[in-house]
Scaffold this active site. Sequence first.
Site, PDB file in Angstrom:
ATOM      1  N   LYS A 115     -80.021   8.213  31.800  1.00  0.00           N
ATOM      2  CA  LYS A 115     -81.281   7.310  32.994  1.00  0.00           C
ATOM      3  C   LYS A 115     -82.734   6.388  32.504  1.00  0.00           C
ATOM      4  O   LYS A 115     -83.480   7.908  32.710  1.00  0.00           O
ATOM      5  CB  LYS A 115     -80.871   8.424  34.284  1.00  0.00           C
ATOM      6  CG  LYS A 115     -81.910   7.588  35.436  1.00  0.00           C
ATOM      7  CD  LYS A 115     -81.982   8.604  37.194  1.00  0.00           C
ATOM      8  CE  LYS A 115     -82.950   8.224  37.819  1.00  0.00           C
ATOM      9  NZ  LYS A 115     -82.879   8.386  38.707  1.00  0.00           N
ATOM     10  N   GLY A 176     -88.267   9.804  47.175  1.00  0.00           N
ATOM     11  CA  GLY A 176     -88.070  10.733  47.708  1.00  0.00           C
ATOM     12  C   GLY A 176     -88.380  10.395  48.948  1.00  0.00           C
ATOM     13  O   GLY A 176     -89.044  11.403  49.820  1.00  0.00           O
ATOM     14  N   ALA A 202     -82.764   5.309  45.087  1.00  0.00           N
ATOM     15  CA  ALA A 202     -84.048   5.663  45.578  1.00  0.00           C
ATOM     16  C   ALA A 202     -84.210   5.905  46.643  1.00  0.00           C
ATOM     17  O   ALA A 202     -83.655   4.188  46.665  1.00  0.00           O
ATOM     18  CB  ALA A 202     -85.376   5.750  44.072  1.00  0.00           C
ATOM     19  N   GLY A 203     -84.588   6.107  47.280  1.00  0.00           N
ATOM     20  CA  GLY A 203     -84.868   5.693  48.841  1.00  0.00           C
ATOM     21  C   GLY A 203     -83.684   6.147  49.731  1.00  0.00           C
ATOM     22  O   GLY A 203     -84.270   6.496  51.349  1.00  0.00           O
ATOM     23  N   ALA A 224     -80.373  12.442  45.750  1.00  0.00           N
ATOM     24  CA  ALA A 224     -80.474  13.834  45.569  1.00  0.00           C
ATOM     25  C   ALA A 224     -81.123  14.383  46.786  1.00  0.00           C
ATOM     26  O   ALA A 224     -80.516  15.052  47.583  1.00  0.00           O
ATOM     27  CB  ALA A 224     -80.913  13.944  44.436  1.00  0.00           C
TER      28      ALA A 224
END
Lengths: 291, 85
Positions: A115, A176, A202-203, A224
């Site tokens: 990644k 995040g 993300a987001g 995550a």
Amino acid sequence: MATTSTTSTDAPLTIAGTSLGSRLVMGTGGAASLLALEDALVASGTELTTVAMRRVARPALGAAGAAATGDTSIWGLLERLGIRPLPNTAGCFTVREAVLTAQLAREACGTDWIKLEVIADDVTLLPDPAGTVEAARILVDDGFTVLPYTNDDPVTARHLADAGCAAVMPLGSPIGSGLGIANPRNIEAIAAASPVPVILDAGIGTASDAALAMELGCDGVLLATAVTRAADPVRMARAMRLAVEAGYDAARAGRMPRREQALASSPADGRVAVGDATAAPGARDNLDLAL
Amino acid sequence: MTTSPDTFADPARPAAFVNGEPYPLDGPVPVTDLVARLVPEVVVDGVPRGVAVAVDDAVVPRGAWDRTEIRPGMRVEVVTAVQGG
């Protein structure tokens, strides 16, 4: 009469010729403990999970150092769960840092999947488009299967696919932030045009964000913090698994057209009359439409 | 009380830089030995797992660890997978 049941597993997510049984890619950052992380990973059903590369702790520094190793490590956990590791280049701000980190990850993790992250600055944490494309070219030439983290920009995504990346991973909103998908039109455009799988990265803040990503045409979702920082990570992991499956099916089910006005779904004929029910037909126009 | 050679940083002694810190060396040390000293717990049945090494910004493939010697002045990175992303 034969009936056909279709499920998300009918067409697995395939990256560089490898099929994955789940379209949910998990990150491991932010988990309170390895034990809590393990339960969440199992509940998510993921088969691909990111790890970061960091310096090992020196013995004299003890367990409080940067990286635990052995059975207590994230490495051992993924191996035990049979989850493919996806090392990342998180924290790299230059092409050179990202390329060296990827090469170290290949040695340490025994996979050529990476990644790729080339981050522009430590405030926005947004991807550096020029650096990401440059690093992607170098790593593809070096034999890597490159999954780059990128902006929600269709043109950058096209450059990355042209560079030979195995997937593109546009952000929904900053890392995040949990703000969801800030620019759904761009995500939809990237998914519509991409010759390689698109994984929203993300987001994501909650399950509806993940479902929306899939409805917009993404092939998978990477998240995550939405799980690891939820009050109940295991329950949120399960919610994310179901949301990705729901969004995948919804995207392929052929949604109904949107209308500006209400439309009755029950028959207009045969309705019960009460008292002197001789209302003018013109007042019932939108019920008539139902037929 | 004895002082661990790993943590004793005497500026007069020759040293490599391992993960950003001085690492005193009395002579050349093969990468294999350095890893075994640094993180003995990753070596299972004589085979190190989940660890990678770069010397002066170039990865040293595991097959070359035995014949690659760390000498004073070299910059060494020893990394492993951690939670993240």
